[in-house]
Write a protein that holds these residues in place. Structure first.
Motif, PDB file in Angstrom:
ATOM      1  N   MET A 109      17.687 -27.072  37.079  1.00  0.00           N
ATOM      2  CA  MET A 109      18.227 -27.046  35.724  1.00  0.00           C
ATOM      3  C   MET A 109      19.562 -27.784  35.691  1.00  0.00           C
ATOM      4  N   LYS A 110      19.586 -28.941  35.086  1.00  0.00           N
ATOM      5  CA  LYS A 110      20.842 -29.672  34.960  1.00  0.00           C
ATOM      6  C   LYS A 110      21.702 -29.049  33.869  1.00  0.00           C
ATOM      7  N   SER A 111      23.000 -29.178  34.035  1.00  0.00           N
ATOM      8  CA  SER A 111      23.933 -28.605  33.074  1.00  0.00           C
ATOM      9  C   SER A 111      23.900 -29.368  31.753  1.00  0.00           C
ATOM     10  N   LYS A 112      23.667 -28.644  30.677  1.00  0.00           N
ATOM     11  CA  LYS A 112      23.673 -29.252  29.349  1.00  0.00           C
ATOM     12  C   LYS A 112      25.080 -29.731  28.989  1.00  0.00           C
ATOM     13  N   ILE A 113      26.083 -28.946  29.372  1.00  0.00           N
ATOM     14  CA  ILE A 113      27.471 -29.298  29.060  1.00  0.00           C
ATOM     15  C   ILE A 113      27.868 -30.584  29.771  1.00  0.00           C
ATOM     16  N   LEU A 114      27.523 -30.698  31.057  1.00  0.00           N
ATOM     17  CA  LEU A 114      27.866 -31.908  31.806  1.00  0.00           C
ATOM     18  C   LEU A 114      27.158 -33.126  31.234  1.00  0.00           C
ATOM     19  N   ARG A 115      25.921 -32.946  30.836  1.00  0.00           N
ATOM     20  CA  ARG A 115      25.162 -34.059  30.260  1.00  0.00           C
ATOM     21  C   ARG A 115      25.827 -34.559  28.983  1.00  0.00           C
ATOM     22  N   GLU A 116      26.263 -33.627  28.136  1.00  0.00           N
ATOM     23  CA  GLU A 116      26.903 -34.005  26.871  1.00  0.00           C
ATOM     24  C   GLU A 116      28.261 -34.665  27.106  1.00  0.00           C
ATOM     25  N   LEU A 117      29.051 -34.130  28.036  1.00  0.00           N
ATOM     26  CA  LEU A 117      30.372 -34.696  28.314  1.00  0.00           C
ATOM     27  C   LEU A 117      30.256 -36.063  28.975  1.00  0.00           C
ATOM     28  N   SER A 118      29.275 -36.208  29.853  1.00  0.00           N
ATOM     29  CA  SER A 118      29.057 -37.496  30.511  1.00  0.00           C
ATOM     30  C   SER A 118      28.684 -38.562  29.490  1.00  0.00           C
ATOM     31  N   ALA A 119      27.871 -38.176  28.503  1.00  0.00           N
ATOM     32  CA  ALA A 119      27.461 -39.115  27.459  1.00  0.00           C
ATOM     33  C   ALA A 119      28.655 -39.575  26.624  1.00  0.00           C
ATOM     34  N   LYS A 120      29.686 -38.727  26.557  1.00  0.00           N
ATOM     35  CA  LYS A 120      30.899 -39.069  25.804  1.00  0.00           C
ATOM     36  C   LYS A 120      31.906 -39.849  26.659  1.00  0.00           C
ATOM     37  N   GLY A 121      31.563 -40.059  27.934  1.00  0.00           N
ATOM     38  CA  GLY A 121      32.452 -40.799  28.818  1.00  0.00           C
ATOM     39  C   GLY A 121      33.536 -39.964  29.465  1.00  0.00           C
ATOM     40  N   MET A 122      33.422 -38.632  29.359  1.00  0.00           N
ATOM     41  CA  MET A 122      34.416 -37.753  29.967  1.00  0.00           C
ATOM     42  C   MET A 122      34.226 -37.716  31.480  1.00  0.00           C
ATOM     43  N   GLU A 123      35.332 -37.704  32.216  1.00  0.00           N
ATOM     44  CA  GLU A 123      35.263 -37.604  33.670  1.00  0.00           C
ATOM     45  C   GLU A 123      35.930 -36.336  34.190  1.00  0.00           C
ATOM     46  N   ILE A 124      36.999 -35.908  33.542  1.00  0.00           N
ATOM     47  CA  ILE A 124      37.695 -34.684  33.947  1.00  0.00           C
ATOM     48  C   ILE A 124      37.488 -33.626  32.874  1.00  0.00           C
ATOM     49  N   LEU A 125      36.917 -32.499  33.267  1.00  0.00           N
ATOM     50  CA  LEU A 125      36.680 -31.415  32.325  1.00  0.00           C
ATOM     51  C   LEU A 125      37.948 -30.592  32.160  1.00  0.00           C
ATOM     52  N   SER A 126      38.137 -30.063  30.965  1.00  0.00           N
ATOM     53  CA  SER A 126      39.222 -29.103  30.782  1.00  0.00           C
ATOM     54  C   SER A 126      38.835 -27.825  31.519  1.00  0.00           C
ATOM     55  N   GLU A 127      39.819 -26.994  31.776  1.00  0.00           N
ATOM     56  CA  GLU A 127      39.548 -25.726  32.460  1.00  0.00           C
ATOM     57  C   GLU A 127      38.539 -24.891  31.675  1.00  0.00           C
ATOM     58  N   TYR A 128      38.652 -24.911  30.363  1.00  0.00           N
ATOM     59  CA  TYR A 128      37.749 -24.146  29.500  1.00  0.00           C
ATOM     60  C   TYR A 128      36.318 -24.668  29.633  1.00  0.00           C
TER      61      TYR A 128
END
Length: 241
Positions: A1-20
């Protein structure tokens, strides 16, 4: 099960996640996190206004709680002095004002996303551990486990294993830690629930195995005790496209 959150953030070009965001990813994999609530940052807003908004939200943790500035520009809230513990409304409002001021002093161009109130899950019986993951050029993802908190770089009591790992691997990591006796019973303090600790490490291993875009992960501290293993602070960095 891949992370839905990571998939969405990656699509937005995010590399560093906020702590939240990082803790939300951990929760996708069943890793317990403190009860918490975050409200969006607004320039000029006072601490008592943030607090009033927080207390109306589902998830308000009550007291004692830690109040933190959430920003991708701040890797360590402790280093930036952007975290404070409060036990009352008066302390909380004052703490929020202070951590915002400290974050701006730490970095003038800081982009503050929100203010977080997070339950203090530590007790006199809990210990601080850390779980990490990095990518080794030869072996791929590597999991690390050791004693955490602010002294992690001082003690350097850490064990490493290559992903994927299984339950016996985690018990072996624990057995090879120099401070392993601290996880047992002493001075009327009950031992850590080893199964909870082991299960948490296995969940992190599964997470990085199923989401190879994670190039750095750090849970520090992981609060462990006789009845809990809770990820308090988390950092996740993913490979950019």
């Amino acid at each position: 099960m891949k992370s839905k959150i990571l998939r969405e953030l990656s699509a937005k070009g995010m590399e560093i996640l906020s702590e939240y965001e990082a803790r939300n990813v951990l929760q996708e994999y069943g890793i317990p996190c403190p009860k918490e609530v975050m409200v969006s940052y607004q320039s000029g807003k006072k601490g008592e206004e943030y607090l009033s908004e927080m207390k109306k939200r589902d998830g308000w943790p009550g007291y004692p709680s830690f109040f933190k500035v959430i920003s991708r520009d701040i890797k360590s809230a402790t280093e930036a002095n952007a975290i404070r513990r409060a036990t009352s409304d008066v302390e909380a409002a004052s703490s929020i004002d202070a951590i915002i001021s400290n974050a701006k002093r730490y970095r003038e161009d800081v982009n503050i996303e929100g203010i977080l109130a997070s339950e203090d899950v530590s007790t006199h019986e809990t210990r601080e551990m850390f779980i990490g993951s990095t990518v080794n050029e030869q072996f791929g993802h590597v999991i690390s486990l050791g004693f955490g908190g602010v002294y992690v770089e001082v003690y350097k009591d850490v064990e490493f294993r290559v992903v994927p790992i299984k339950e016996p691997d985690v018990y072996s990591m624990i057995e090879h830690l120099r401070g392993r006796e601290l996880l047992g019973a002493f001075r009327r303090i009950r031992p850590v629930d080893m199964k909870l600790l082991v299960d948490t490490v296995l969940k992190v291993s599964k997470m990085v195995e199923e989401n190879p875009e994670i190039v750095e992960l750090d849970i520090n501290p992981l609060i462990v005790g006789p009845d809990r293993a809770v990820a308090v602070d988390a950092l996740i960095r993913i490979q950019g496209k």
